[in-house]
Design an enzyme around this catalytic site. Structure first.
Site, PDB file in Angstrom:
ATOM      1  N   GLN A   1      -1.396   2.184  10.026  1.00  0.00           N
ATOM      2  CA  GLN A   1      -0.044   2.193   9.324  1.00  0.00           C
ATOM      3  C   GLN A   1       1.010   3.012  10.325  1.00  0.00           C
ATOM      4  O   GLN A   1       2.146   2.505  10.132  1.00  0.00           O
ATOM      5  CB  GLN A   1      -0.310   2.994   7.905  1.00  0.00           C
ATOM      6  CG  GLN A   1      -1.160   2.252   6.780  1.00  0.00           C
ATOM      7  CD  GLN A   1      -2.686   2.707   7.017  1.00  0.00           C
ATOM      8  OE1 GLN A   1      -3.281   2.940   8.098  1.00  0.00           O
ATOM      9  NE2 GLN A   1      -3.278   2.490   5.838  1.00  0.00           N
TER      10      GLN A   1
ATOM     11  N   ASP B   1      -2.242  10.682  -1.800  1.00  0.00           N
ATOM     12  CA  ASP B   1      -2.724   9.597  -2.841  1.00  0.00           C
ATOM     13  C   ASP B   1      -2.879  10.130  -4.230  1.00  0.00           C
ATOM     14  O   ASP B   1      -2.733   9.552  -5.226  1.00  0.00           O
ATOM     15  CB  ASP B   1      -3.663   8.852  -2.291  1.00  0.00           C
ATOM     16  CG  ASP B   1      -3.172   8.230  -1.080  1.00  0.00           C
ATOM     17  OD1 ASP B   1      -2.775   8.824   0.103  1.00  0.00           O
ATOM     18  OD2 ASP B   1      -2.715   7.068  -1.042  1.00  0.00           O
TER      19      ASP B   1
ATOM     20  N   ARG C   1      -7.737  -0.384  -6.568  1.00  0.00           N
ATOM     21  CA  ARG C   1      -8.025   0.616  -5.540  1.00  0.00           C
ATOM     22  C   ARG C   1      -8.279   1.960  -6.270  1.00  0.00           C
ATOM     23  O   ARG C   1      -7.650   2.506  -7.485  1.00  0.00           O
ATOM     24  CB  ARG C   1      -7.138   0.854  -4.605  1.00  0.00           C
ATOM     25  CG  ARG C   1      -6.688  -0.414  -3.438  1.00  0.00           C
ATOM     26  CD  ARG C   1      -5.851   0.234  -2.487  1.00  0.00           C
ATOM     27  NE  ARG C   1      -6.341   0.939  -1.484  1.00  0.00           N
ATOM     28  CZ  ARG C   1      -5.601   1.448  -0.267  1.00  0.00           C
ATOM     29  NH1 ARG C   1      -4.139   1.153  -0.321  1.00  0.00           N
ATOM     30  NH2 ARG C   1      -5.994   2.201   0.685  1.00  0.00           N
TER      31      ARG C   1
ATOM     32  N   ARG D   1       1.121  -1.265   0.023  1.00  0.00           N
ATOM     33  CA  ARG D   1      -0.028  -0.050  -0.080  1.00  0.00           C
ATOM     34  C   ARG D   1       0.888   1.211   0.048  1.00  0.00           C
ATOM     35  O   ARG D   1       2.193   1.246   0.039  1.00  0.00           O
ATOM     36  CB  ARG D   1      -0.996   0.074   1.121  1.00  0.00           C
ATOM     37  CG  ARG D   1      -0.674  -0.599   2.335  1.00  0.00           C
ATOM     38  CD  ARG D   1       0.498   0.203   3.060  1.00  0.00           C
ATOM     39  NE  ARG D   1       0.562   1.258   3.242  1.00  0.00           N
ATOM     40  CZ  ARG D   1       1.527   2.276   3.497  1.00  0.00           C
ATOM     41  NH1 ARG D   1       2.651   1.729   3.616  1.00  0.00           N
ATOM     42  NH2 ARG D   1       1.389   3.364   3.636  1.00  0.00           N
ATOM     43  N   GLY D   2       0.167   2.358  -0.220  1.00  0.00           N
ATOM     44  CA  GLY D   2       0.938   3.515  -0.384  1.00  0.00           C
ATOM     45  C   GLY D   2       1.183   3.948  -1.926  1.00  0.00           C
ATOM     46  O   GLY D   2       1.426   3.130  -2.882  1.00  0.00           O
ATOM     47  N   ALA D   3       0.524   5.243  -2.091  1.00  0.00           N
ATOM     48  CA  ALA D   3       0.506   5.679  -3.441  1.00  0.00           C
ATOM     49  C   ALA D   3       1.641   5.031  -4.402  1.00  0.00           C
ATOM     50  O   ALA D   3       1.639   4.569  -5.497  1.00  0.00           O
ATOM     51  CB  ALA D   3       0.106   7.113  -3.584  1.00  0.00           C
TER      52      ALA D   3
ATOM     53  N   ASN E   1      -5.621  12.357   1.052  1.00  0.00           N
ATOM     54  CA  ASN E   1      -4.412  11.376   1.612  1.00  0.00           C
ATOM     55  C   ASN E   1      -5.150  10.604   2.909  1.00  0.00           C
ATOM     56  O   ASN E   1      -6.694  10.790   2.992  1.00  0.00           O
ATOM     57  CB  ASN E   1      -3.376  12.321   2.370  1.00  0.00           C
ATOM     58  CG  ASN E   1      -2.311  11.610   3.172  1.00  0.00           C
ATOM     59  OD1 ASN E   1      -1.706  10.933   2.231  1.00  0.00           O
ATOM     60  ND2 ASN E   1      -1.810  11.910   4.345  1.00  0.00           N
ATOM     61  N   LYS E   2      -4.681   9.940   3.372  1.00  0.00           N
ATOM     62  CA  LYS E   2      -5.436   9.251   4.525  1.00  0.00           C
ATOM     63  C   LYS E   2      -6.251   9.676   5.521  1.00  0.00           C
ATOM     64  O   LYS E   2      -6.004  10.906   5.744  1.00  0.00           O
ATOM     65  CB  LYS E   2      -4.241   8.325   5.351  1.00  0.00           C
ATOM     66  CG  LYS E   2      -4.587   7.318   6.490  1.00  0.00           C
ATOM     67  CD  LYS E   2      -5.552   6.303   5.810  1.00  0.00           C
ATOM     68  CE  LYS E   2      -4.936   5.600   4.865  1.00  0.00           C
ATOM     69  NZ  LYS E   2      -5.830   4.807   4.157  1.00  0.00           N
TER      70      LYS E   2
HETATM   71  C1  LIG Z   1       3.694   7.837   0.161  1.00  0.00           C
HETATM   72  S1  LIG Z   1       1.859   7.759  -0.209  1.00  0.00           S
HETATM   73  C2  LIG Z   1       1.337   6.948   1.247  1.00  0.00           C
HETATM   74  C3  LIG Z   1      -0.034   7.153   1.581  1.00  0.00           C
HETATM   75  O1  LIG Z   1      -0.791   6.166   0.917  1.00  0.00           O
HETATM   76  C4  LIG Z   1      -1.543   5.887   2.522  1.00  0.00           C
HETATM   77  O2  LIG Z   1      -2.783   5.297   1.892  1.00  0.00           O
HETATM   78  P1  LIG Z   1      -2.621   3.434   2.103  1.00  0.00           P
HETATM   79  O3  LIG Z   1      -1.845   3.134   3.301  1.00  0.00           O
HETATM   80  O4  LIG Z   1      -4.125   3.357   2.332  1.00  0.00           O
HETATM   81  O5  LIG Z   1      -2.257   3.141   0.733  1.00  0.00           O
HETATM   82  C5  LIG Z   1      -1.497   7.150   2.892  1.00  0.00           C
HETATM   83  O6  LIG Z   1      -2.574   7.761   2.431  1.00  0.00           O
HETATM   84  C6  LIG Z   1      -0.351   7.663   2.797  1.00  0.00           C
HETATM   85  O7  LIG Z   1      -0.084   9.146   2.914  1.00  0.00           O
END
Ligand SMILES: CSC[C@H]1O[C@H](OP(=O)(O)O)[C@H](O)[C@@H]1O
Length: 345
Positions: free
Chosen positions: A196, A237, A91, A50-52, A247-248
């Site tokens: 996270q 994201d 996603r 996960r993570g953009a 973002n989250k």
């Molecule tokens: C470096 S971008 C990471 C970004 O992605 C996370 O979401 P997820 O863990 O659901 O993929 C979160 O928004 C982070 O800021």
């Protein structure tokens, strides 16, 4: 204290995509070996990775697996377009997923020979991974200059090596600041419901020996009120052309709190996260994730069975609340419509 970051979540080995299963961290470090693009799409949906930026790199390798499968068919390019659609559906919010997938599809469609296309896509996926790491290190250098010489920096979610090809975006800026000799103390939001921060950011900071405290998300206001936070830095994201940033979930409330307490609020993201086709944040699709994530904590039931749940995984912070957007090409400030476009050259 120079930070030597060697945490990686994505590897290509023996013609398979290897993903560190982030659902099991920090207690277990288990790698999944995936040889089918459909498995990779499921892994993205289930947040194995996960993570953009990490999702974007993963999608690029998923397209390699897809073209290797489709090249046996005469209509391999049409079939590959179908695979791309399946991967992009994994996603909805992070633009990097669609951006990387479409980039691979376009590359494949520029080549008539399937085997040659397979070689080109693998080369492009490797290049994307290495470029992401280099961009994050450059972003870190640009962003470190904005951080105080000493003080508390609040982060949300995980924006480190696990959310990217390596080094991280917002966490990369913190790594760069500490490597430049700044005396920074990190406050890491646990980031309910998927944790996270508690599971991934804490694991990365501990490995790097970076001083930090883990805090519940609702402690952020108190920490600011106590004067412990000198800057907030988060990832993104999807950033709309006007600078609104998805973002989250919980990021928007941090931005409002930061404005109230007159604390700088920074977003760190590669320019591949900026969606110039999206004029403003209200058009960004917000992923709604399974109810179980909220009803449970670390997979243990906490709420009664049958309770109704809302579980938006992201929110959108208006550009007006963002002090600066840190990218690999430099720092953008309002008016973001022009400053982001200028950075793209
Ligand atoms: C470096 S971008 C990471 C970004 O992605 C996370 O979401 P997820 O863990 O659901 O993929 C979160 O928004 C982070 O800021």
């Amino acid at each position: 204290m120079p930070i030597v970051d060697n945490i990686r979540a994505i590897r290509w080995e023996d013609n398979q995509l290897c993903l560190l299963d982030q659902r099991l961290l920090p207690q277990q470090e288990i790698w999944l070996q995936l040889g089918d693009y459909r498995e990779v799409a499921v892994a993205i949906t289930q947040m194995v990775v996960r993570g953009a930026p990490a999702i974007g790199v993963t999608a690029a390798y998923a397209m390699v697996l897809a073209v290797q499968e489709m090249r046996q068919f005469s209509d391999w390019q049409q079939r590959l377009a179908g695979a791309a659609a399946e991967i992009k559906a994994a996603r909805p919010t992070a633009v990097n997923l669609a951006w990387a997938t479409d980039r691979q599809l376009t590359l494949a469609q520029s080549e008539s020979a399937a085997d040659r296309a397979a070689t080109l896509l693998l080369q492009a996926a490797h290049a994307l991974l290495e470029q992401d790491i280099a961009d994050n290190q450059q972003m870190g250098r640009h962003g470190a200059a904005l951080l105080p010489e000493q003080g508390g920096i609040l982060t949300h979610c995980n924006t480190g090596s696990l959310a990217t090809g390596g080094y991280g975006t917002a966490l990369g800026v913190i790594r760069a600041g500490i490597s430049a000799g700044k005396q920074l103390q990190v406050y890491a939001d646990e980031t309910r419901p998927w944790l996270q921060g508690a599971r991934l950011t804490a694991w990365e900071l501990q490995k790097d020996g970076i001083p930090f405290h883990l805090n519940v998300d609702s402690a952020a206001a108190y920490l600011m009120q106590q004067g412990l936070i000198q800057a907030v830095i988060v990832g993104a994201d999807r950033i709309a052309a006007n600078g609104d940033a998805a973002n989250k979930i919980g990021t928007y409330s941090l931005a409002v709190l930061a404005q109230y307490h007159q604390i700088p609020f920074y977003v760190a993201a590669p320019l591949s996260t900026v969606d110039f086709a999206m004029p403003a944040g209200e058009g960004i699709i917000i992923e709604e994730r399974p109810d179980s994530e909220v009803r449970q904590c670390a997979s243990h039931d906490v709420a009664p069975e049958g309770v109704k749940v809302r579980n938006p995984a992201f929110d959108v912070t208006p550009a007006a609340l963002i002090t600066a957007i840190i990218t690999e090409k430099g720092v953008a400030r309002a008016d973001y419509l022009h400053s982001l476009a200028e950075l793209c050259g």
